[in-house]
Structure formats: C-alpha cells, structure tokens
Design an enzyme around this catalytic site. Structure first.
Site, short mmCIF file in Angstrom:
data_model
loop_
_atom_site.label_atom_id
_atom_site.label_comp_id
_atom_site.label_asym_id
_atom_site.label_seq_id
_atom_site.Cartn_x
_atom_site.Cartn_y
_atom_site.Cartn_z
N CYS A 46 0.83 -1.21 0.00
CA CYS A 46 0.00 0.00 0.00
C CYS A 46 0.87 1.26 0.00
O CYS A 46 2.04 1.21 0.32
CB CYS A 46 -0.88 0.04 1.23
N ILE A 47 0.23 2.37 -0.32
CA ILE A 47 0.87 3.68 -0.29
C ILE A 47 0.12 4.57 0.67
O ILE A 47 -1.11 4.52 0.73
CB ILE A 47 0.85 4.35 -1.69
#
Length: 194
Positions: free
Chosen positions: A40-41
């Site tokens: 994820c970011i």
C-alpha cells in the site's frame, strides 16, 4: 532515544490509525496519524503555512476495469485517495496549492507471489503528483519490507519503522485477500527511521 524507540522531541499525543481506504486531516498539534503499509501507499500532505495536514492509505492504483466498486469511488484506489486528501487539506488550509508539501511511503514488494502491486503503486503516485504539478519532498518507498509510518499533520514530521518478516506475513494475507477481490491475480530527508 526514549524507551519507546522514538526521538525524545517526538510526542505521540493522540494517535489515530489510518486504515486502508481512510483519508484523515487535522491541524491539532496533539494528533499523530499512524498506519502500517505493505504494498500500500500512504501520502502525507501538509499545508506548510496553515499547519494542516493529512494522511491517506490506498492499496490499488486504479480500480479493476472488470468490476465496479459497489460503493462507487473508493479511497482504496489511488486517484480518488489522492484527490480526496489534497482537497481536504486545501479546504482546511490556505487553499493554495503552492503551500502543499508531500511525503510518500510504502509500495513494498512484501510477497513474491504478487504482481508487484507496490511497484505499480509507486509508479502511480509519482506520476499522479508530477502531472498535478506537485513535488515529493521526501519518501520511503519500495524494498521488500513492511513499514509503520507516523505523521504529525501540524508540523509535517514523519517517522518510519521498517518491520520484521512476521509483520509482512500478516500484511500479505490481508493484501492478497483484497487483491483477489479486485481481480489482481497472484503469480505462482527528513524521514527519521526508528
């Protein structure tokens, strides 16, 4: 260093967890946003004049073309998550894009069986910000590990802790479950590390 492993000048205050799909904004100096990232970011955006900042957390750069999200646009997807966060900070801040600073984290390749979702997320967030005319002031992305990120929205201080492989295993299970629902097929500067 304090007993918690964080620099003495850092007070956690009120810790608010930013989960996948969340986008939170605050101006209170007691607030700390915290999240754990695999592929994820999380983007941390701050209006450096107003002292207002926020954090998002997304897994997928874009929505699968084969399936629509039954709830419409979702912050799980990069474009929506980025636009939502920027607009929220602009609304609560000065409203001037020139005052925004960006710090970006995550995008790890924590499971060799995934189609390097992390790399796609990194490419997406860099291209998105470049196309919007923004510059990333600091980042900690890529690698083969998960990370815990803590962000003080008023001051813009960010702390990153790279996590052990046991944390990676839990994140892989969660991300594979989400990725399978999204039709992603598994294959056979001033950041302080603490």
């Amino acid at each position: 260093m304090s007993s918690a492993g964080l620099p003495n000048a850092f007070s956690r205050g009120i810790v608010t967890t930013v989960h996948q799909g969340d986008c939170l904004v605050a101006a209170n100096d007691e607030v700390t946003f915290s999240t754990v990232l695999g592929s994820c970011i999380s983007a941390c955006v701050r209006d450096n004049v107003a002292g207002v900042g926020g954090m998002n957390h997304f897994l997928l750069a874009t929505q699968s073309g084969s399936q629509r999200d039954k709830y419409g646009d979702s912050a799980r997807y990069g474009a929506f998550a980025m636009e939502q966060l920027i607009n929220m900070v602009l609304t609560k801040g000065t409203g001037r894009k020139a005052n925004l600073e960006f710090k970006v984290f995550g995008g790890g390749n924590i499971h060799s069986g995934m189609n390097d979702v992390g790399l796609k997320n990194i490419e997406f967030v860099r291209e998105f910000l470049k196309n919007e005319g923004y510059r990333i002031v600091s980042e900690d992305m890529g690698g083969s590990f998960a990370r815990r990120v803590m962000f003080k929205p008023q001051t813009g201080r960010a702390f990153v802790k790279r996590l052990e492989s046991t944390d990676n295993a839990r994140l892989v299970r969660e991300e594979l479950a989400i990725a399978s629902r999204q039709k992603i097929k598994p294959v056979a500067d001033d950041i302080e590390l603490f």
